[in-house]
Design a protein around this motif. Structure first.
Motif, short mmCIF file in Angstrom:
data_model
loop_
_atom_site.label_atom_id
_atom_site.label_comp_id
_atom_site.label_asym_id
_atom_site.label_seq_id
_atom_site.Cartn_x
_atom_site.Cartn_y
_atom_site.Cartn_z
N SER A 145 -8.80 -37.17 27.60
CA SER A 145 -9.68 -36.78 28.71
C SER A 145 -10.23 -35.39 28.47
O SER A 145 -9.50 -34.49 28.06
CB SER A 145 -8.91 -36.82 30.04
OG SER A 145 -7.79 -35.96 29.98
N VAL A 146 -11.53 -35.22 28.73
CA VAL A 146 -12.21 -33.94 28.49
C VAL A 146 -12.94 -33.53 29.77
O VAL A 146 -13.58 -34.37 30.43
CB VAL A 146 -13.22 -34.05 27.33
CG1 VAL A 146 -13.93 -32.72 27.09
CG2 VAL A 146 -12.51 -34.52 26.06
N LEU A 147 -12.85 -32.24 30.12
CA LEU A 147 -13.60 -31.70 31.25
C LEU A 147 -14.49 -30.58 30.74
O LEU A 147 -14.02 -29.67 30.05
CB LEU A 147 -12.65 -31.15 32.32
CG LEU A 147 -13.31 -30.41 33.49
CD1 LEU A 147 -14.15 -31.37 34.33
CD2 LEU A 147 -12.25 -29.73 34.37
N ILE A 148 -15.78 -30.63 31.06
CA ILE A 148 -16.68 -29.52 30.72
C ILE A 148 -17.06 -28.83 32.02
O ILE A 148 -17.45 -29.49 32.99
CB ILE A 148 -17.93 -29.99 29.92
CG1 ILE A 148 -18.86 -28.78 29.67
CG2 ILE A 148 -18.67 -31.12 30.60
CD1 ILE A 148 -19.97 -29.06 28.67
N VAL A 184 -11.59 -24.43 25.36
CA VAL A 184 -12.64 -24.13 24.39
C VAL A 184 -13.79 -23.44 25.14
O VAL A 184 -14.41 -24.04 26.02
CB VAL A 184 -13.17 -25.40 23.68
CG1 VAL A 184 -14.29 -25.02 22.71
CG2 VAL A 184 -12.05 -26.13 22.95
N PHE A 185 -14.04 -22.17 24.82
CA PHE A 185 -15.13 -21.42 25.43
C PHE A 185 -16.34 -21.47 24.51
O PHE A 185 -16.21 -21.33 23.29
CB PHE A 185 -14.74 -19.96 25.67
CG PHE A 185 -13.74 -19.76 26.78
CD1 PHE A 185 -14.18 -19.52 28.08
CD2 PHE A 185 -12.38 -19.82 26.53
CE1 PHE A 185 -13.28 -19.34 29.11
CE2 PHE A 185 -11.46 -19.64 27.56
CZ PHE A 185 -11.91 -19.40 28.85
N ILE A 235 -22.53 -31.12 23.63
CA ILE A 235 -22.28 -31.93 22.43
C ILE A 235 -20.83 -31.80 21.99
O ILE A 235 -20.19 -32.79 21.60
CB ILE A 235 -23.25 -31.53 21.29
CG1 ILE A 235 -24.67 -31.99 21.65
CG2 ILE A 235 -22.81 -32.13 19.96
CD1 ILE A 235 -25.74 -31.54 20.70
N LEU A 236 -20.29 -30.59 22.07
CA LEU A 236 -18.89 -30.37 21.70
C LEU A 236 -17.96 -31.20 22.59
O LEU A 236 -16.99 -31.79 22.11
CB LEU A 236 -18.55 -28.88 21.82
CG LEU A 236 -17.36 -28.35 21.03
CD1 LEU A 236 -17.46 -28.74 19.55
CD2 LEU A 236 -17.28 -26.84 21.16
N SER A 237 -18.28 -31.26 23.89
CA SER A 237 -17.45 -32.05 24.81
C SER A 237 -17.57 -33.55 24.50
O SER A 237 -16.58 -34.29 24.58
CB SER A 237 -17.84 -31.78 26.26
OG SER A 237 -19.14 -32.25 26.55
N ILE A 238 -18.77 -34.00 24.11
CA ILE A 238 -18.97 -35.41 23.73
C ILE A 238 -18.13 -35.75 22.48
O ILE A 238 -17.48 -36.80 22.42
CB ILE A 238 -20.47 -35.69 23.48
CG1 ILE A 238 -21.23 -35.72 24.81
CG2 ILE A 238 -20.67 -37.00 22.72
CD1 ILE A 238 -22.75 -35.82 24.67
#
Length: 359
Positions: free
Chosen positions: A51-54, A24-25, A40-43
């Protein structure tokens, strides 16, 4: 002009519900709130993904400021989360690290550096290679302003062409490379096949990533803007370039919106609202098939995990101005503001009276 009354307000639910998304860019003009939106999008993604990486690829990193936590080029767990990680990378710095290394990596980097634009691209490739081995469910990119972002999205194709060009030299010059390495007393690690083999491996990674970037099931781009002419112009340029690169984009976030039915006395603010509305109408007209999310301008910055979480509700539910939410609450606020104005006027009057008495 688009009639906004009949248009449904957009949210980012479509991104959260798209379980196949891997990349997601988040991008747009400088100073429109990209870092806040990507954070906020990553939260929000962390509430629905394992699992999310920003990653911040903006040389002027703001990710640490947004979360009020120091991040480096290694993924770090964000305070208060068990599945959200953040890292800040600078392609130029990364490349310098690679360029000064000894052995095969240094030689490959030097060779690649002879091709314009490929140095940043190779650093980006190394980062993507690293990220892919980490096996995150989804990766959010907080990108630099538009021009840098467009270069970033060109990296896979630049690398494909550049590495292909380098490998074609093998056929053109035959065993010349091998003869040179032997002449300078280099060992077998530097022979033609070893160097080209490493380049071929890198090319494979890039081709795979390039394919994923062009797959709307795996990649999407969120355009962040504000309701002003330059931002509208930049967003249109960005959307056109994304279409050219075959990268999916169907979400626009309009940040820093002044809502016209808030309690406002200032003539300047009223004029600005009118100007904003003109550009908001144009956004709806140009991007009628996009999910358009409008976010309110706040009197304070949104920093820290709690503030980010609090503001995230506006990404999921269209913002309702105060006067629409509760008429009693609206009147109470209006009375409070009028009392403050009356108090200020009385103080100013008393000051003037004292001044006249002295005269």
């Amino acid at each position: 002009m688009a009639d906004q009354q009949n248009l449904p307000e957009g949210t980012v639910h479509n991104i959260l519900e798209q379980e196949t998304l891997k990349w997601v860019f988040v991008g747009g003009k400088g100073g429109v709130g990209k870092t806040t939106c990507s954070s906020i999008l990553s939260i929000l993604l962390a509430t629905v993904r394992d699992s999310v990486l920003i990653i911040s690829t903006d040389p002027a990193h703001n990710l640490s400021d947004a979360f009020q936590q120091r991040f480096t080029k290694s993924p770090t767990l964000v305070n208060g989360f068990t599945n959200l990680y953040a890292m800040e990378v600078d392609p130029t710095v990364e490349h310098e690290d690679v360029g000064t290394s000894e052995g095969m990596d240094g030689l490959v980097s030097e060779l690649a550096g002879a091709i314009p634009g490929i140095d940043e691209a190779m650093s980006f490739a190394e980062m993507l290679k690293l990220v892919q081995t980490m096996d995150y469910s989804v990766i959010v990119f907080d990108t630099a302003p538009t021009g840098h972002t467009l270069r970033l999205l060109q990296f896979p194709s630049i690398l494909e062409k550049g590495l292909g060009k380098m490998m074609s030299l093998k056929n053109k010059f035959g065993g010349l490379f091998s003869q040179m390495t032997r002449m300078f007393g280099m060992d077998d690690d530097y022979n033609e096949d070893a160097v080209l083999g490493k380049l071929e491996g890198m090319k494979d990674v890039i081709e795979q990533v390039n394919k994923q970037f062009k797959d709307p099931d795996m990649t999407t781009f969120v355009c962040v803007c504000i309701p002003e002419f330059l931002s509208l112009y930049e967003t249109e340029r960005l959307v056109q370039e994304l279409t050219k690169f075959e990268i999916d984009s169907h979400n626009i976030v309009i940040n820093q919106v002044l809502f016209d039915d808030e309690v406002v006395e200032s003539k300047l603010l009223k004029a600005r609202m009118k100007m904003q509305q003109k550009y908001i109408d144009q956004f709806y007209m140009l991007y009628d098939d996009f999910n358009i999310t409008k976010l309110p301008l706040l009197p304070q910055e949104v920093t820290g995990v709690e503030a980010l979480k609090g503001f995230s509700s506006h990404f999921l539910t269209p913002y309702q101005p105060l006067s629409n939410r509760d008429q009693v609450e609206w009147l109470e606020r209006r009375v409070s503001e009028l009392k403050d104005q009356l108090k200020e006027a009385e103080e100013e009057l008393n000051t003037l009276k004292k001044g006249k008495q002295k005269v």
